[in-house]
Design a protein around this motif. Sequence first.
Motif: not given
Length: 237
Positions: A181-185, A204-213, A216-217
Motif C-alpha cells: 500500500v505504501a509502495c503504491a502511494k 489485494c483489496r487494500r492495494v486496489h483501494a490504494a490505487y483507487d485513492q 481520485l487525487f
Amino acid sequence: MQFERKEVIGNCTLFLADCLAVMPHLQGVDAVVTAPPYGINENHKKNASREKKAKPRDYGTFEWDSQPASLDHIKAMRAISQHQIIFGGNYFEGLGPTPCWLVWDKQNTGDFADCELAWTNLDKAVRRIYWRWNGMIRKGNDVREHPTQKPEGVMAWCLEQLPKTTKTVLDPFMGSGTTLVACAKAGMSGIGIERDPAYFDIACRRVHAAYDQKDLFAVNDDAPVMKQASFLDGGAA
Ligand SMILES: C[S@@+](CC[C@H](N)C(=O)[O-])C[C@H]1O[C@@H](n2cnc3c(N)ncnc32)[C@H](O)[C@@H]1O
C-alpha cells in the motif's frame, strides 16, 4: 516458481505462496522491506491478557508466529536485494552489526514494548519515528485487519529511508499488504508474498483501494489551467 495465485494490481504483484518458493526466482528487486514472524507467539489470547481497557479484536488462533524467520529466509532476502529493512531484526540470526537501526517509538504506556526495531543495511545513522500505537489509541486512519499489521505511515517512512534510486520493493511476509500500500502511494513497484489465503485477499483489496485513492487525487494534466494576473510585471502571468 511455485505459487497458488498471482495478482497484478497497478505496479504491484502479489503472490499467494511460501516465500522460499518464490524469492529465488525474482529479479530486479532493489530492496526488501518486511516484518517476518518474530517467533514470539503473538496471538489473540496473549493480547487479551494485556489490553485491559477495551475488548481486543479476536483474530482467531494462528501458528505462524510460533517460530522466527529462519536463517534460510534471511539469506534469501539478502541474496536477491541490495538493501533490506527487516522489522524484528533483534530476533533473527544472520544479520550482523549495522550503523542503522530504524526505531519505531509507539509511545506506549502499557506493558507492550515501547519500540519496534528494524535492522537495515543502509549506510546512515540510527533513525526514529514517533507513531502512537498504544492499545486503542492509534495515530492515522488504518483499519486493522491483521493481528500484527504495521501502520501505513511507518511503512511510508521506511520507504523514504531507502536510496532515491530504489524502484522495486519486495515484502516476502506481506500479511495484509501494508508495505505494498505504501509502495503504491509512493509511486514505487511492489512485490508481495503471503501464504495465508485470507491475509492475501485482504492485501489485494487494500492495494486496489490504494490505487483507487491515488487516481481520485491524481492531477489531470488535460484540465484547463487558471492563470493568475501577476502583480509584478503588470500583465497576465
Ligand atoms: C508479521 S506478519 C506481517 C504483517 C504485515 N507487515 C502487515 O502490515 O500486515 C507476517 C506474515 O508472514 C506470513 N508468513 C509466515 N511465513 C511465511 C512464508 N514462509 N511465506 C509467506 N508468508 C509467510 C504470515 O502468514 C503473516 O501474515
